[in-house]
Design a protein around this motif. Structure first.
Motif, PDB file in Angstrom:
ATOM      1  N   LEU A   1      -7.302  -1.636  41.923  1.00 30.45           N
ATOM      2  CA  LEU A   1      -5.900  -1.772  41.505  1.00 30.45           C
ATOM      3  C   LEU A   1      -5.612  -0.963  40.237  1.00 30.45           C
ATOM      4  N   ASP A   2      -6.302   0.184  40.097  1.00 31.54           N
ATOM      5  CA  ASP A   2      -6.125   1.089  38.947  1.00 31.54           C
ATOM      6  C   ASP A   2      -6.440   0.429  37.613  1.00 31.54           C
ATOM      7  N   GLU A   3      -7.381  -0.537  37.615  1.00 33.28           N
ATOM      8  CA  GLU A   3      -7.651  -1.260  36.374  1.00 33.28           C
ATOM      9  C   GLU A   3      -8.218  -0.356  35.284  1.00 33.28           C
ATOM     10  N   HIS A   4      -8.995   0.665  35.657  1.00 31.24           N
ATOM     11  CA  HIS A   4      -9.544   1.563  34.641  1.00 31.24           C
ATOM     12  C   HIS A   4      -8.445   2.431  34.023  1.00 31.24           C
ATOM     13  N   ILE A   5      -7.530   2.897  34.856  1.00 28.31           N
ATOM     14  CA  ILE A   5      -6.407   3.697  34.348  1.00 28.31           C
ATOM     15  C   ILE A   5      -5.531   2.851  33.429  1.00 28.31           C
ATOM     16  N   LYS A   6      -5.281   1.604  33.822  1.00 34.29           N
ATOM     17  CA  LYS A   6      -4.456   0.709  32.999  1.00 34.29           C
ATOM     18  C   LYS A   6      -5.121   0.426  31.658  1.00 34.29           C
ATOM     19  N   LEU A   7      -6.454   0.322  31.665  1.00 38.51           N
ATOM     20  CA  LEU A   7      -7.179   0.081  30.413  1.00 38.51           C
ATOM     21  C   LEU A   7      -7.017   1.274  29.475  1.00 38.51           C
ATOM     22  N   ILE A   8      -7.139   2.488  30.014  1.00 37.89           N
ATOM     23  CA  ILE A   8      -6.973   3.692  29.193  1.00 37.89           C
ATOM     24  C   ILE A   8      -5.535   3.773  28.663  1.00 37.89           C
ATOM     25  N   GLU A   9      -4.572   3.470  29.533  1.00 38.79           N
ATOM     26  CA  GLU A   9      -3.162   3.482  29.107  1.00 38.79           C
ATOM     27  C   GLU A   9      -2.928   2.503  27.962  1.00 38.79           C
ATOM     28  N   LYS A  10      -3.485   1.314  28.109  1.00 42.89           N
ATOM     29  CA  LYS A  10      -3.256   0.274  27.113  1.00 42.89           C
ATOM     30  C   LYS A  10      -3.895   0.622  25.782  1.00 42.89           C
ATOM     31  N   GLN A  11      -5.140   1.097  25.812  1.00 40.00           N
ATOM     32  CA  GLN A  11      -5.849   1.371  24.568  1.00 40.00           C
ATOM     33  C   GLN A  11      -5.270   2.569  23.828  1.00 40.00           C
ATOM     34  N   LEU A  12      -4.682   3.513  24.569  1.00 41.60           N
ATOM     35  CA  LEU A  12      -4.166   4.722  23.929  1.00 41.60           C
ATOM     36  C   LEU A  12      -2.644   4.761  23.838  1.00 41.60           C
ATOM     37  N   GLY A  13      -1.981   3.791  24.448  1.00 37.50           N
ATOM     38  CA  GLY A  13      -0.525   3.763  24.370  1.00 37.50           C
ATOM     39  C   GLY A  13       0.144   4.931  25.064  1.00 37.50           C
ATOM     40  N   ILE A  14      -0.410   5.368  26.193  1.00 37.52           N
ATOM     41  CA  ILE A  14       0.154   6.506  26.926  1.00 37.52           C
ATOM     42  C   ILE A  14       0.470   6.098  28.354  1.00 37.52           C
ATOM     43  N   GLU A  15       1.103   7.021  29.095  1.00 38.79           N
ATOM     44  CA  GLU A  15       1.365   6.822  30.523  1.00 38.79           C
ATOM     45  C   GLU A  15       0.500   7.781  31.322  1.00 38.79           C
TER      46      GLU A  15
ATOM     47  N   ASN B   1      -1.775   3.294  16.150  1.00 35.98           N
ATOM     48  CA  ASN B   1      -0.489   3.916  15.922  1.00 35.98           C
ATOM     49  C   ASN B   1       0.407   3.839  17.150  1.00 35.98           C
ATOM     50  N   MET B   2      -0.187   3.636  18.326  1.00 34.10           N
ATOM     51  CA  MET B   2       0.579   3.702  19.554  1.00 34.10           C
ATOM     52  C   MET B   2       0.937   2.338  20.130  1.00 34.10           C
ATOM     53  N   LEU B   3       0.051   1.340  19.917  1.00 34.65           N
ATOM     54  CA  LEU B   3       0.304   0.028  20.509  1.00 34.65           C
ATOM     55  C   LEU B   3       1.223  -0.766  19.604  1.00 34.65           C
ATOM     56  N   LYS B   4       2.499  -0.712  19.857  1.00 34.42           N
ATOM     57  CA  LYS B   4       3.464  -1.396  19.014  1.00 34.42           C
ATOM     58  C   LYS B   4       4.166  -2.462  19.825  1.00 34.42           C
ATOM     59  N   SER B   5       4.400  -3.606  19.195  1.00 36.69           N
ATOM     60  CA  SER B   5       5.171  -4.638  19.855  1.00 36.69           C
ATOM     61  C   SER B   5       6.633  -4.199  19.916  1.00 36.69           C
ATOM     62  N   PRO B   6       7.395  -4.766  20.820  1.00 36.63           N
ATOM     63  CA  PRO B   6       8.802  -4.395  20.909  1.00 36.63           C
ATOM     64  C   PRO B   6       9.521  -4.602  19.592  1.00 36.63           C
ATOM     65  N   ASP B   7      10.479  -3.736  19.298  1.00 34.67           N
ATOM     66  CA  ASP B   7      11.247  -3.814  18.062  1.00 34.67           C
ATOM     67  C   ASP B   7      12.321  -4.878  18.227  1.00 34.67           C
ATOM     68  N   PHE B   8      12.154  -6.013  17.570  1.00 36.09           N
ATOM     69  CA  PHE B   8      13.093  -7.115  17.762  1.00 36.09           C
ATOM     70  C   PHE B   8      14.335  -6.975  16.903  1.00 36.09           C
ATOM     71  N   SER B   9      14.424  -5.888  16.133  1.00 39.66           N
ATOM     72  CA  SER B   9      15.684  -5.596  15.471  1.00 39.66           C
ATOM     73  C   SER B   9      16.648  -4.933  16.454  1.00 39.66           C
ATOM     74  N   ASP B  10      16.111  -4.437  17.559  1.00 36.04           N
ATOM     75  CA  ASP B  10      16.900  -3.823  18.622  1.00 36.04           C
ATOM     76  C   ASP B  10      17.478  -4.932  19.498  1.00 36.04           C
ATOM     77  N   SER B  11      18.782  -4.925  19.679  1.00 35.10           N
ATOM     78  CA  SER B  11      19.425  -6.011  20.431  1.00 35.10           C
ATOM     79  C   SER B  11      18.924  -6.080  21.864  1.00 35.10           C
ATOM     80  N   ALA B  12      18.604  -4.921  22.446  1.00 37.03           N
ATOM     81  CA  ALA B  12      18.116  -4.918  23.832  1.00 37.03           C
ATOM     82  C   ALA B  12      16.752  -5.576  23.922  1.00 37.03           C
ATOM     83  N   ALA B  13      15.875  -5.287  22.927  1.00 38.86           N
ATOM     84  CA  ALA B  13      14.538  -5.880  22.949  1.00 38.86           C
ATOM     85  C   ALA B  13      14.604  -7.370  22.688  1.00 38.86           C
ATOM     86  N   SER B  14      15.441  -7.765  21.713  1.00 36.29           N
ATOM     87  CA  SER B  14      15.520  -9.186  21.375  1.00 36.29           C
ATOM     88  C   SER B  14      16.165  -9.981  22.491  1.00 36.29           C
TER      89      SER B  14
END
Length: 360
Positions: free
Chosen positions: A37-51, A108-121
């Protein structure tokens, strides 16, 4: 020869797009590289914050320039390792990422959603399990759930009744049902709330049971009594006192440390270093209700001071306004906080990390 690895780079503003071609094209090796289920690709995406998107042997990487370069190197090395026909595991992918220095960029890449943004909040952050749907209430609960999704280690700090433990259990059940983890581990320090209860009868599980009752209650609600009992028998759900965690390494697990304000700083360090590959840890506690002997520094308070600034660790601070129990509970918490402030002893759970005092 392992084949050619062709790349094409395109830079757009601060994002870089790279096309990587892995040769020779071998469907079996590519399936091994991507994982179930692409678990290795998802792990790389998550750790590096990329697509990462791929079709056959062609991979398109998009993200920060440094992270894209690192991902390209990681994918190339992993593909080379598939020539021996041994099956790759998430642990091996994690080690290759670590050796490539991937984690230097991840913060630097793994950031939580910006809750100052009305769409994110405004996002619901709904947690769905087979028996229930849990919707976080208020901005802090949404931030807490978002942090749990974004980081492998999270702290939920605040007064009783703010949903810290309940939401952590909900996220754990959700991860188990999605096969993101193989087991749930519930941990709590066995410290009485200012009372000496003496020796408790029964085996270890029965002795620890009273301390873990809030966790059990949440599990029963989300999974049902029979399912919980069956999963405990199979050790898919494990109950462990903190003292029994030393020397263990927990892989592919969702670990919840409840009432962490009653850990010592040595116990907290020991717990945090148990976390293995593919695991998530949530540490909950109320730093204003420490039941340790007087003069003993809480491991939770110490951890907040020591770990503040590590971007891969999430911190969510709840306030009295976040209490979701009886409305009177919120007023009681506010009254205690007001009394503490009048006596120049501001409540710890309402202070940012930099302002905390070591002896509180």
């Amino acid at each position: 020869m392992h084949g050619e690895f062709k790349t094409t780079l395109t830079t757009n503003l601060q994002l870089t797009t790279q096309t990587l071609s892995l040769q020779p094209e071998d469907n079996q090796r590519l399936a091994n590289l991507c994982g179930s289920l692409d678990e290795h690709i998802k792990l790389i995406e998550k750790q590096l914050g990329i697509e990462i998107h791929n079709r056959g042997s062609k991979f398109q990487l998009r993200g920060d320039s440094n992270s894209v370069t690192t991902a390209s190197s990681v994918l190339t090395d992993l593909y080379k390792s598939t020539t021996n026909k041994t099956m790759l595991t998430p642990n091996e992918v994690h080690l290759v990422l670590q050796n490539a220095g991937a984690f230097r960029h991840a913060g630097n890449m793994l950031k939580s959603p910006d809750f100052s943004d009305s769409a994110a909040s405004g996002k619901d952050w709904v947690i769905t399990t087979k028996r229930s749907v849990i919707k976080p209430r208020g901005e802090n609960q949404k931030r807490y759930v978002a942090n749990i999704h974004s980081n492998d280690v999270n702290f939920g700090i605040g007064p009783a009744g703010t949903g810290k433990t309940y939401l952590a259990v909900a996220c754990a059940v959700n991860a188990l049902e999605k096969d993101e983890v193989r087991r749930i581990v519930l941990v709590r320090p066995a410290v009485e709330a200012g009372e000496k209860l003496g020796f408790l009868p029964g085996d270890m599980a029965q002795k620890v049971d009273p301390y873990l009752r809030p966790l059990y209650d949440a599990l029963y609600e989300m999974l049902g009594f029979e399912t919980v009992d069956r999963l405990i028998e199979k050790n898919v759900i494990e109950v462990a006192p903190l003292a029994y965690m030393r020397g263990r390494t927990l892989n592919d697990a969702f670990i919840i440390l409840d009432e962490s304000q009653n850990t010592t700083k040595e116990q907290m360090k020991m717990f945090l270093t148990r976390i293995g590959f593919g695991s998530h840890a949530v540490i909950t506690g109320d730093a204003s209700q420490v039941d340790l002997p007087q003069g003993k520094l809480s491991g939770l308070v110490h951890a907040i001071q020591v770990l503040d600034g590590i971007k891969e660790i999430g911190f969510t601070y709840f306030k009295a306004q976040d209490v979701v129990r009886h409305t009177l509970v919120q007023r009681i918490v506010e009254a205690y906080d007001s009394h503490d402030e009048q006596n120049n002893n501001a409540p710890i759970h309402n202070l940012p990390p930099a302002e905390k005092k070591p002896n509180e």
